[in-house]
Scaffold this active site. Structure first.
Site, PDB file in Angstrom:
ATOM      1  CB  SER A 281      33.897  22.084  -6.086  1.00 53.30           C
ATOM      2  OG  SER A 281      33.596  20.882  -6.435  1.00 53.30           O
TER       3      SER A 281
ATOM      4  CG  HIS B 292      28.712  22.119  -6.943  1.00 51.07           C
ATOM      5  ND1 HIS B 292      29.551  21.787  -7.998  1.00 51.07           N
ATOM      6  CD2 HIS B 292      29.749  22.157  -5.895  1.00 51.07           C
ATOM      7  CE1 HIS B 292      30.639  21.126  -7.731  1.00 51.07           C
ATOM      8  NE2 HIS B 292      30.732  21.369  -6.483  1.00 51.07           N
TER       9      HIS B 292
ATOM     10  CG  ASP C  45      29.261  21.322 -11.270  1.00 53.93           C
ATOM     11  OD1 ASP C  45      28.359  21.389 -10.604  1.00 53.93           O
ATOM     12  OD2 ASP C  45      30.490  21.533 -11.195  1.00 53.93           O
TER      13      ASP C  45
END
Length: 437
Positions: free
Chosen positions: A371, A218, A175
């Site tokens: 996600s 994220h 990621d």
């Protein structure tokens, strides 16, 4: 804890603290640095006696990943430095060059919303020794804001059915990196010697950027969601997406191979591309078929009737036995307005709206996106792998999809009939049918 283990843990935390202190600010890659990245990449076969040098002489270009065990190398070209490709040799080998730069994006990068309070729960010590302190009267005490979503997937029952809580299971989170010093990850990260940052070209996969801009935070969120579901799992942080949430094909593929080398048992890919990639497909095929690793990919957030890759080929071929594509539903089991969908491609849904997770700087933030649905599924697989399975490994993902909650009863999601996989994740049903008791 043995003294040596205590020392190792202390050293790891000190190292993480130093790393974070050195990486609080960042700048975007320069145009010059970007121009050095391969513009095109391809996977070429590696046979006995091959070396990076022989492959470069045969095909042209430059080897950026050489994996003799997998029998494949990733080659790049178009970076202003490498020689032209030998198109005849590539054609004879059935190799196709494909675009490389910024082909992948983190699913849900632009969906952040809600609270930015300080993180107050999720400490690994809360779950040591099989403690049930994360649940109190049906409320998920560690991050109370996630109670509804976790009740939806029957997580409280799952923790009772899988009391090891994912202990001994290494999960690779490929990621934007992590806030390595965040309290949510204390004692939960793989050894620092295993960390990897393909964007920075080093071993410090620290998040970089500004909260609320691009993809910053994220990866931190994704990893902390895995740990909320499987609190005693181990996170292997690998950075392939920059602060904008974008990443190169060769970085993603190299990270997949690297995760296998480090002993990951589950790989979470909360990222995707609208274009099919042979390079990524070969990497996933290798780790699923040859290394028995389970791979979870998010379906994308464009609300289109086509899920992103690699999720779109999770159902294909033998690697489909160990891969899952995941879309998002809301608290009422309706397809999230942003979630992609597709018949015969999308396999499973999970909550993905307003999921609270760790944020850089010690924060608790809320994200929405496929996600966020993917790491809930990943955590569920880690719970199962932390126990003794009652089925073969190749049947684990099948059991998870077969035991999903129906999403069409009473006309629910009628506009998306047969396009939302086999239902919404139900961890209680899944574990009951996949784990020995």
């Amino acid at each position: 804890m043995k003294p040596s283990k205590m020392l190792q843990t202390a050293l790891g935390l000190c190292t993480a603290a130093l790393i974070v202190g050195c990486n609080q600010s960042s700048t975007a890659p320069t145009a010059q640095a970007e121009s050095k990245r391969p513009e095109y990449v391809m996977s070429v076969p590696v046979t006995a006696g091959d070396t990076p040098q022989t492959l470069e002489a045969r095909y042209g270009g430059r080897v950026v990943e050489f994996n003799a065990e997998a029998g494949v190398a990733i080659m790049g070209t178009g970076d202003g430095q490498t020689q032209a490709l030998n198109m005849q040799a590539l054609s004879l080998s059935g190799v196709r060059a494909e675009p490389n730069r910024k082909q992948f994006r983190g699913g849900g990068v632009a969906m952040m919303s809600g609270s930015r309070s300080m993180w107050a729960g999720g400490s690994r010590s809360m779950w040591a020794g099989g403690s049930r302190s994360m649940w109190a009267g049906g409320v998920y005490a560690s991050v109370a804001e996630n109670t509804v979503s976790f009740q939806q997937v029957k997580l409280e029952r799952a923790h009772a059915l899988a009391p090891n809580l994912g202990a001994g299971v290494k999960v690779a989170v490929i990621d934007t990196g992590l806030d390595l010093g965040h309290a949510a990850f204390a004692g939960s990260l793989a050894p620092v010697t295993e960390w990897k940052d393909y964007v920075g070209g080093d071993a410090v996969p620290q998040e970089e950027g500004t909260l609320g801009v691009g993809g910053y935070g994220h990866g931190t969120a994704v990893a902390s969601i895995v740990l909320q579901v499987a609190p005693l799992a181990t996170i292997l942080p690998i950075r392939v997406l920059d602060s904008d949430g974008a990443g190169d094909t060769d970085h993603v593929a190299s990270a997949i191979y690297y995760a296998a080398e480090q002993g990951a048992r589950v790989i979470n890919l909360s990222l995707g591309s609208v274009t099919r990639s042979d390079v990524i497909e070969q990497a996933v095929k290798y780790v699923t078929e040859k290394k028995n690793i389970l791979v979870v990919s998010s379906a994308g957030n464009e609300n289109t009737n086509a899920i992103t890759y690699p999720a779109a080929h999770a159902f294909d071929g033998a690697d489909g036995d160990r891969s899952l594509s995941v879309g998002s539903v809301n608290a009422r089991d309706l397809k999230s307005s942003f979630s992609n969908y597709q018949k015969d491609k999308l396999e499973l849904m999970a909550p993905g709206e307003n999921i609270f997770a760790a944020g850089p700087g010690g924060l608790l933030v809320s994200w929405s996106g496929t996600s966020m649905a993917a790491p809930i599924v990943t955590g569920g697989l880690a719970l199962a792998l932390g126990q003794t399975l009652s089925v073969g490994l190749k049947d684990v993902t099948k059991k998870m999809t077969e035991n999903g909650q129906d999403l069409y009863t009473g006309g629910l999601n009628s506009a998306y009939k047969d396009m939302l996989g086999k239902g919404r994740l139900n961890l209680e049903r899944f574990l009951t049918n996949a784990v020995k008791y």
